[in-house]
Motif scaffolding. Structure first.
Motif, PDB file in Angstrom:
ATOM      1  N   TRP A 102      -7.270   7.067  -2.927  1.00 27.87           N
ATOM      2  CA  TRP A 102      -8.670   6.773  -2.631  1.00 27.87           C
ATOM      3  C   TRP A 102      -8.911   5.259  -2.580  1.00 27.87           C
ATOM      4  CZ3 TRP A 102     -12.670   9.495  -0.865  1.00 27.87           C
ATOM      5  CH2 TRP A 102     -12.602  10.888  -0.925  1.00 27.87           C
ATOM      6  N   ASN A 103      -8.226   4.518  -3.433  1.00 32.52           N
ATOM      7  CA  ASN A 103      -8.396   3.065  -3.417  1.00 32.52           C
ATOM      8  C   ASN A 103      -7.859   2.455  -2.134  1.00 32.52           C
ATOM      9  OD1 ASN A 103      -8.082   3.811  -6.553  1.00 32.52           O
ATOM     10  ND2 ASN A 103      -9.426   2.052  -6.310  1.00 32.52           N
ATOM     11  N   LEU A 139     -10.480   3.258   0.567  1.00 30.64           N
ATOM     12  CA  LEU A 139     -11.626   2.347   0.463  1.00 30.64           C
ATOM     13  C   LEU A 139     -11.259   0.945   0.953  1.00 30.64           C
ATOM     14  CD1 LEU A 139     -13.093   3.390  -3.008  1.00 30.64           C
ATOM     15  CD2 LEU A 139     -14.087   3.826  -0.750  1.00 30.64           C
ATOM     16  N   GLU A 155     -13.206  -1.029   3.920  1.00 28.23           N
ATOM     17  CA  GLU A 155     -13.704  -2.404   3.822  1.00 28.23           C
ATOM     18  C   GLU A 155     -13.137  -3.277   4.939  1.00 28.23           C
ATOM     19  OE1 GLU A 155     -13.932  -6.202   0.712  1.00 28.23           O
ATOM     20  OE2 GLU A 155     -13.192  -4.248   0.014  1.00 28.23           O
ATOM     21  N   ALA A 187     -17.969  -0.337   1.956  1.00 22.11           N
ATOM     22  CA  ALA A 187     -16.928   0.155   1.055  1.00 22.11           C
ATOM     23  C   ALA A 187     -17.514   0.460  -0.325  1.00 22.11           C
ATOM     24  CB  ALA A 187     -15.803  -0.865   0.938  1.00 22.11           C
ATOM     25  N   SER A 227     -17.606   4.000  -2.232  1.00 26.15           N
ATOM     26  CA  SER A 227     -17.053   4.176  -3.578  1.00 26.15           C
ATOM     27  C   SER A 227     -18.073   4.841  -4.494  1.00 26.15           C
ATOM     28  CB  SER A 227     -16.614   2.829  -4.161  1.00 26.15           C
ATOM     29  OG  SER A 227     -17.712   2.057  -4.599  1.00 26.15           O
ATOM     30  N   ILE A 239     -13.856   1.304  -7.330  1.00 22.06           N
ATOM     31  CA  ILE A 239     -13.319   0.411  -6.306  1.00 22.06           C
ATOM     32  C   ILE A 239     -12.565  -0.747  -6.957  1.00 22.06           C
ATOM     33  CG2 ILE A 239     -15.324  -1.142  -6.126  1.00 22.06           C
ATOM     34  CD1 ILE A 239     -14.940  -1.019  -3.054  1.00 22.06           C
TER      35      ILE A 239
END
Length: 324
Positions: A170-171, A174, A178, A186, A190, A197
């Motif tokens: 997921w990071n 994101l 961004e 972003a 989040s 984030i």
């Protein structure tokens, strides 16, 4: 429009297909709600129209076959499931397609152990990579020409992205949002998906597994000695004498077998014991420290934080309900 091609390999993790599709589609909704045009054209791409996963429990319908994709901007490789060599063998036809689109200008992002499929293309040779902490040793053995970044959540090099284990992807997703939109979008994503984030390390989740999957019996003997004498101060000379090797030869073979120096390995074994103590007992920091043969509080705290990414107190508070 940014064309996002999410691959649907055989033996893949359904969530690692659905989550990026959900995220990029949601970002389109955010942008339209703000009076902007949607940015992402999201497509599920595979070798066939329907891919069955989890022994047929789930099926995913692709929106395009490989040959129908003339151009794309981002290829997302989801996590694989089961034996990695078997999973790669089932998806060999995907490899030239991934490589071709990267060479034509697309970026490529692997999620978790999707890194195994990415590395099989040869695109990671000589580059850095992140993957699930529990598969790092296996990855190093299969792809010795790739540098695995221990504990890293996101690795980026020359338009190739990889992520740490499980939900760490997921990071990375994101991060890509961004890059393609902006920071506020972003952050909104989040918050919408309740994802922290900018998390940079999976070290706090990693469990050291001993690195004994190698053929060097002398080194295994030394490793077993370390396991059984966790409370003692163990020296390299002592271990070398135990297995009847010269120190330099012992250190070289130990590094080759475990991918760790002797001292780093000893520290990791001891810190794994400390982690388990913090998770399940009422012992304070000094008691745990003495249990694993440390007498210098500062040194213990420094090494513990280097390995886990957290201070001993923060780790205990995070994982031990007794103290919360």
């Amino acid at each position: 429009m940014k064309r996002v091609s999410i691959l649907v390999p055989e033996s893949s993790v359904m969530q690692a297909i659905a989550d990026p599709q959900y995220l990029f589609s949601a970002v389109n909704q955010f942008m339209m709600a703000a009076g902007k045009s949607p940015l992402f054209e999201v497509q599920l791409v595979g070798l066939k129209k329907e891919v069955k996963l989890n022994d047929g429990l789930f099926s995913v319908n692709t929106s395009k076959l490989l040959e129908d994709v003339a151009q794309t901007d981002l290829v997302v490789i989801p996590a694989l499931f089961g034996d990695m060599k078997t999973a790669i063998a089932k998806n060999e036809e995907l490899l030239p397609w991934i490589k071709q689109h990267y060479q034509e200008g697309a970026e490529v992002a692997s999620l978790c152990v999707g890194a195994f499929l990415l590395a099989s293309t040869g695109l990671l040779a000589g580059k850095k990579c992140s993957t699930h902490w529990g598969f790092q040793n296996e990855f190093r053995m299969m792809f010795p020409d790739v540098e695995v970044v221990d504990g890293s959540i996101i690795t980026e090099e020359n338009g190739i992205y990889s992520s740490g284990g499980a939900n760490s992807y997921w990071n990375l997703l994101l991060h890509l949002v961004e890059k393609y939109t902006d920071r506020p979008t972003a952050i909104l994503a989040s918050k919408y998906f309740a994802v922290d984030i900018d998390r940079e390390s999976q070290a706090a989740f990693a469990m050291f597994q001993g690195q004994k999957n190698h053929p060097d019996e002398a080194i295994k003997q030394a490793q077993d000695f370390i396991d059984l004498h966790i409370q003692e101060k163990i020296t390299i000379d002592e271990l070398a004498d135990l297995v009847k090797l010269g120190r330099r030869s012992f250190e070289r073979r130990f590094k080759m077998a475990t991918n760790n120096s002797v001292l780093a390995y000893i520290n990791r074994v001891k810190m794994e014991y400390a982690k388990r103590s913090f998770e399940s007992s009422r012992k304070n920091i000094h008691e745990v420290m003495y249990d694993i043969g440390y007498t210098d509080t500062k040194a213990f705290r420094t090494i513990f934080k280097k390995i886990t990414g957290l201070t001993p107190i923060a780790y205990r508070n995070k994982y031990n309900k007794i103290f919360n």
